[in-house]
Design a protein around this motif. Structure first.
Motif, mmCIF file in Angstrom:
data_model
loop_
_atom_site.group_PDB
_atom_site.id
_atom_site.type_symbol
_atom_site.label_atom_id
_atom_site.label_comp_id
_atom_site.label_asym_id
_atom_site.label_seq_id
_atom_site.Cartn_x
_atom_site.Cartn_y
_atom_site.Cartn_z
ATOM 1 N N ARG A 1 1.178 -1.217 -0.226
ATOM 2 C CA ARG A 1 0.096 0.141 -0.080
ATOM 3 C C ARG A 1 0.866 0.981 0.197
ATOM 4 N N LYS B 1 0.757 3.743 -3.240
ATOM 5 C CA LYS B 1 0.328 5.375 -2.619
ATOM 6 C C LYS B 1 1.872 6.728 -2.881
ATOM 7 N N TRP B 2 2.588 6.360 -2.304
ATOM 8 C CA TRP B 2 3.691 6.648 -2.375
ATOM 9 C C TRP B 2 4.514 6.585 -3.799
#
Length: 214
Positions: A104, A108-109
């Motif tokens: 995740r 996300k990043w």
């Protein structure tokens, strides 16, 4: 023997090679004191003209980029079976919850997870292999890897060198303080990841019956 004293006893070429090798192996996924070796060598370069800080920074950067790239290749080739093998060997670090949290974070990043991972001891070890396992596009990984390696290795060398030129005694105290802060940050990040992993596990377990019914 203190790391700096040992480095002081070998030729300059050996110092460059050792720094690049240790940082490369650490980036590959082997837990070695790359940051301590780099700080010690950079401090030594501020005291002896035989150690060129530019060459030192270049070797450290090369080791970081090459090591991370090899770790990425190993992770991409090993894939999920590699994570399963690591989970059996190191269940506290590579549990399903931890892997889910890492995935995740990468989703996300993206590139920022690789870039900033260079500045955190634990993430510096696992960023390359995990990026490969999670199939991050290599061109994105390479850009973040190169920029992170330059900023971390080159920046650390430059800061330690120039500050060491001004105040050697103060830098020695600061280096130990910085090491303590790095350890605290590493422990805190590990606790945060572990807490998120524990929250992720019940959700995954609850979702399994639904998938089976489908």
């Amino acid at each position: 023997m203190h790391v700096q004293e040992w480095l002081d006893s070998v030729p300059a070429v050996a110092v460059y090679a050792l720094v690049g090798l240790v940082i490369g192996l650490e980036s590959l996924g082997i837990p070695l004191p790359g940051e301590i070796v780099l700080v010690s060598a950079a401090l030594m370069s501020s005291q002896h003209s035989g150690i060129n800080p530019i060459v030192l920074g270049a070797c450290a950067t090369a080791g970081a980029v090459i090591g991370d790239s090899i770790g990425y290749a190993i992770g991409r080739k090993g894939g999920r079976p590699l994570l399963a093998w690591l989970a059996n060997k190191f269940p506290r670090h590579f549990s399903e919850g931890h892997v889910a949290t890492a995935e995740r974070s990468f989703e996300k990043w993206g590139m920022w997870a690789v870039f900033f991972g260079r500045f955190v001891a634990l993430l510096r070890i696992f960023a390359g292999p995990l990026a490969g396992v999670l199939h991050m596009p290599y061109w994105k990984f390479l850009i973040a890897n190169v920029l992170g390696g330059i900023c971390w290795a080159g920046g650390t060398t430059a800061v330690v060198y120039y500050v060491g030129m001004v105040a050697e005694d103060w830098l020695k105290r600061f280096s130990y303080l910085g090491l303590a802060v790095a350890v605290l940050i590493g422990v805190a990040s590990m606790l945060v990841v572990r807490r998120k992993a524990r929250k992720a596990q019940p959700a995954e377990q609850a979702a399994e019956p639904v998938n089976a019914g489908e």
